[in-house]
Design a protein around this motif. Structure first.
Motif, PDB file in Angstrom:
ATOM      1  N   UNK A 283       1.693 -31.992  18.883  1.00  0.00           N
ATOM      2  CA  UNK A 283       1.403 -33.587  18.601  1.00  0.00           C
ATOM      3  C   UNK A 283       1.527 -33.956  16.749  1.00  0.00           C
ATOM      4  N   UNK A 284       2.727 -35.030  17.283  1.00  0.00           N
ATOM      5  CA  UNK A 284       2.572 -35.647  15.783  1.00  0.00           C
ATOM      6  C   UNK A 284       0.796 -35.534  14.258  1.00  0.00           C
ATOM      7  N   UNK A 285       1.077 -35.058  14.159  1.00  0.00           N
ATOM      8  CA  UNK A 285       0.397 -35.402  13.292  1.00  0.00           C
ATOM      9  C   UNK A 285       0.357 -34.982  11.365  1.00  0.00           C
ATOM     10  N   UNK A 286       1.388 -35.064  10.797  1.00  0.00           N
ATOM     11  CA  UNK A 286       1.885 -34.651   9.688  1.00  0.00           C
ATOM     12  C   UNK A 286       1.131 -35.508   8.587  1.00  0.00           C
ATOM     13  N   UNK A 287       1.305 -35.229   7.388  1.00  0.00           N
ATOM     14  CA  UNK A 287       0.967 -36.599   6.263  1.00  0.00           C
ATOM     15  C   UNK A 287      -0.667 -36.114   5.976  1.00  0.00           C
ATOM     16  N   UNK A 288      -0.575 -37.657   4.803  1.00  0.00           N
ATOM     17  CA  UNK A 288      -2.126 -37.636   4.892  1.00  0.00           C
ATOM     18  C   UNK A 288      -1.982 -38.794   4.886  1.00  0.00           C
ATOM     19  N   UNK A 289      -3.771 -38.612   5.385  1.00  0.00           N
ATOM     20  CA  UNK A 289      -3.781 -39.595   5.978  1.00  0.00           C
ATOM     21  C   UNK A 289      -4.259 -40.928   5.451  1.00  0.00           C
ATOM     22  N   UNK A 290      -3.223 -41.489   4.613  1.00  0.00           N
ATOM     23  CA  UNK A 290      -2.163 -42.384   3.778  1.00  0.00           C
ATOM     24  C   UNK A 290      -1.555 -43.274   4.706  1.00  0.00           C
ATOM     25  N   UNK A 291      -0.595 -41.968   5.048  1.00  0.00           N
ATOM     26  CA  UNK A 291       0.202 -42.273   5.421  1.00  0.00           C
ATOM     27  C   UNK A 291       0.896 -42.930   7.070  1.00  0.00           C
ATOM     28  N   UNK A 292      -0.727 -42.519   7.470  1.00  0.00           N
ATOM     29  CA  UNK A 292      -1.188 -43.210   8.986  1.00  0.00           C
ATOM     30  C   UNK A 292      -0.966 -44.672   9.602  1.00  0.00           C
ATOM     31  N   UNK A 293      -0.285 -45.510   9.661  1.00  0.00           N
ATOM     32  CA  UNK A 293       0.363 -46.375  10.302  1.00  0.00           C
ATOM     33  C   UNK A 293      -1.233 -46.658  11.411  1.00  0.00           C
ATOM     34  N   UNK A 294      -1.799 -48.108  11.481  1.00  0.00           N
ATOM     35  CA  UNK A 294      -2.629 -48.008  12.966  1.00  0.00           C
ATOM     36  C   UNK A 294      -1.626 -47.597  14.727  1.00  0.00           C
ATOM     37  N   UNK A 295      -0.424 -47.621  14.094  1.00  0.00           N
ATOM     38  CA  UNK A 295       0.265 -47.466  15.679  1.00  0.00           C
ATOM     39  C   UNK A 295      -0.061 -45.616  16.524  1.00  0.00           C
ATOM     40  N   UNK A 296       0.626 -44.696  14.398  1.00  0.00           N
ATOM     41  CA  UNK A 296       0.659 -43.540  14.229  1.00  0.00           C
ATOM     42  C   UNK A 296      -1.022 -42.936  14.844  1.00  0.00           C
ATOM     43  N   UNK A 297      -1.917 -43.427  14.247  1.00  0.00           N
ATOM     44  CA  UNK A 297      -3.484 -42.839  14.648  1.00  0.00           C
ATOM     45  C   UNK A 297      -3.786 -43.614  16.228  1.00  0.00           C
ATOM     46  N   UNK A 298      -3.105 -44.207  16.970  1.00  0.00           N
ATOM     47  CA  UNK A 298      -3.695 -44.359  18.162  1.00  0.00           C
ATOM     48  C   UNK A 298      -2.745 -43.849  18.438  1.00  0.00           C
TER      49      UNK A 298
END
Length: 392
Positions: free
Chosen positions: A295-310
């Motif tokens: 499952x894609x979960x690379x990078x920091x929290x700041x790198x995550x868009x709302x769409x990516x978090x969803x």
């Protein structure tokens, strides 16, 4: 040797039936001791019933069949019996009732009740032949190396199903039922772990967490346990009774967590933190590491868009898996299916077309959920048959 009633099987249902029958009663079992499945149940403390037992907790081709027996001998009736024998008990999660001490107390209670009723118990006894007579049934058994001939007016099938063969489980009840023309519904292992042919979860063996497991028929919220063979734990065992080969299951790893809101808030408060580090605060670390590869979960929290978090939350709340099978009867707690309820009276458990023949407990096509429900069916069906025989 002539008896009024012979009960094949000295398990929960058979012993319960024995002290309600009246007359001269003999209970026969091929095991070395009575109540062996009771002894190992509930981690040795016997989950002897459930506070919330009701017909909706049971599977059968006829979901109405169990209603009569369950209504006439309830969980509270059995709790009263336990109390009269001064056996201390406690409630665990979801209404499950366990002995404070040992499951052997339940076995002793049943044996004491049998003794008080004058019922005999023969263990290490094998059935060799069985036939119908004008007045009932004739049996030949091997008892400690000696052939003994028996007769009875009433015969009760209480030998259970095929689950846990190392405890002596066989399909004897089904064979006898067929001999007398009773139907058998398809049988399969139930309350059993799922397996995966590729050992995909071997590295996660021992990891557990609360989860929601679902398929198109039902859903269960209980603990999930990863094993070297696949998936186990209460939620898995429960769903296994509703699963068929080739079907997908859905695993929700965050059933009670609003993870999207949590991650969005943490993105504001600590955006430099790695997404996997934050996830490991809510899920087992080994599981997060495993999931990060699929499952894609690379990078920091700041790198995550709302769409990516969803998308991440969707993946964690609807993880689609296809088990290759189950561990089968070897570890199954019960057998799903059995003697067709169409051929039995729901009030007396007597065969409709074979007077004097009864079937009770796991041998019948009534299967309970995990958590004391199958014991309650044993008590209720055993009581139904026993009181019917006493009233003949």
């Amino acid at each position: 040797m002539d008896f009024d009633t012979i009960i094949l099987g000295a398990g929960a249902a058979g012993m319960m039936c024995a002290f309600h029958c009246g007359g001269r009663v003999l209970v026969i079992d091929h095991a070395k001791a009575a109540g062996e499945k009771i002894r190992i149940s509930g981690g040795g403390r016997c989950n002897f019933t459930n506070m919330y037992a009701e017909p909706g907790n049971f599977l059968s081709h006829n979901p109405h069949f169990c209603k009569s027996a369950l209504a006439r001998y309830t969980q509270w009736d059995f709790v009263d019996l336990v109390g009269r024998h001064k056996i201390a008990w406690h409630e665990k999660t979801l209404g499950q009732l366990f002995c404070d001490g040992s499951s052997k107390q339940i076995i002793q209670m049943l044996m004491d009740e049998m003794a008080n009723a004058g019922a005999e118990l023969w263990v290490r006894t094998e059935l060799r032949d069985l036939r119908k007579t004008e007045t009932g049934f004739a049996l030949d058994v091997d008892r400690e190396g000696q052939r003994v001939s028996l007769t009875c007016a009433n015969l009760v099938l209480a030998t259970g199903g095929k689950s846990i063969p190392k405890m002596g489980a066989t399909g004897l009840a089904y064979d006898i039922a067929r001999q007398f023309g009773l139907g058998i519904t398809d049988t399969r292992a139930a309350l059993v772990p799922f397996t995966f042919s590729d050992e995909k979860f071997k590295e996660l063996s021992g990891v557990s967490l609360p989860a929601r497991l679902s398929n198109t028929r039902t859903s269960f919220d209980e603990a999930l346990l990863f094993t070297h063979r696949g998936l186990s734990g209460p939620s898995v065992l429960q769903l296994s009774s509703y699963w068929r080969e080739g079907e997908d299951i859905s695993v929700n790893l965050i059933p009670d967590l609003a993870l999207f809101d949590v991650l969005r808030d943490q993105r504001q408060a600590g955006g430099r933190k790695a997404l996997t580090t934050e996830l490991a605060r809510h899920l087992p670390g080994r599981l997060v590491e495993f999931l990060s590869r699929i499952i894609p979960m690379q990078g920091n929290l700041a790198d995550q868009s709302d769409a990516a978090l969803s998308e991440l939350v969707k993946a964690l709340s609807d993880w689609q898996l296809t088990p290759s099978g189950t561990e089968g009867y070897r570890t199954a707690e019960v057998t799903l299916g059995g003697i067709n309820t169409d051929d039995l009276s729901s009030r007396t458990m007597e065969a409709r077309d074979v007077p004097g023949l009864y079937a009770i407990g796991e041998a019948v096509d009534v299967t309970g959920w995990l958590g004391g429900y199958n014991f309650q069916w044993a008590w209720s069906s055993g009581h139904a048959a026993g009181t019917a025989i006493a009233g003949r």
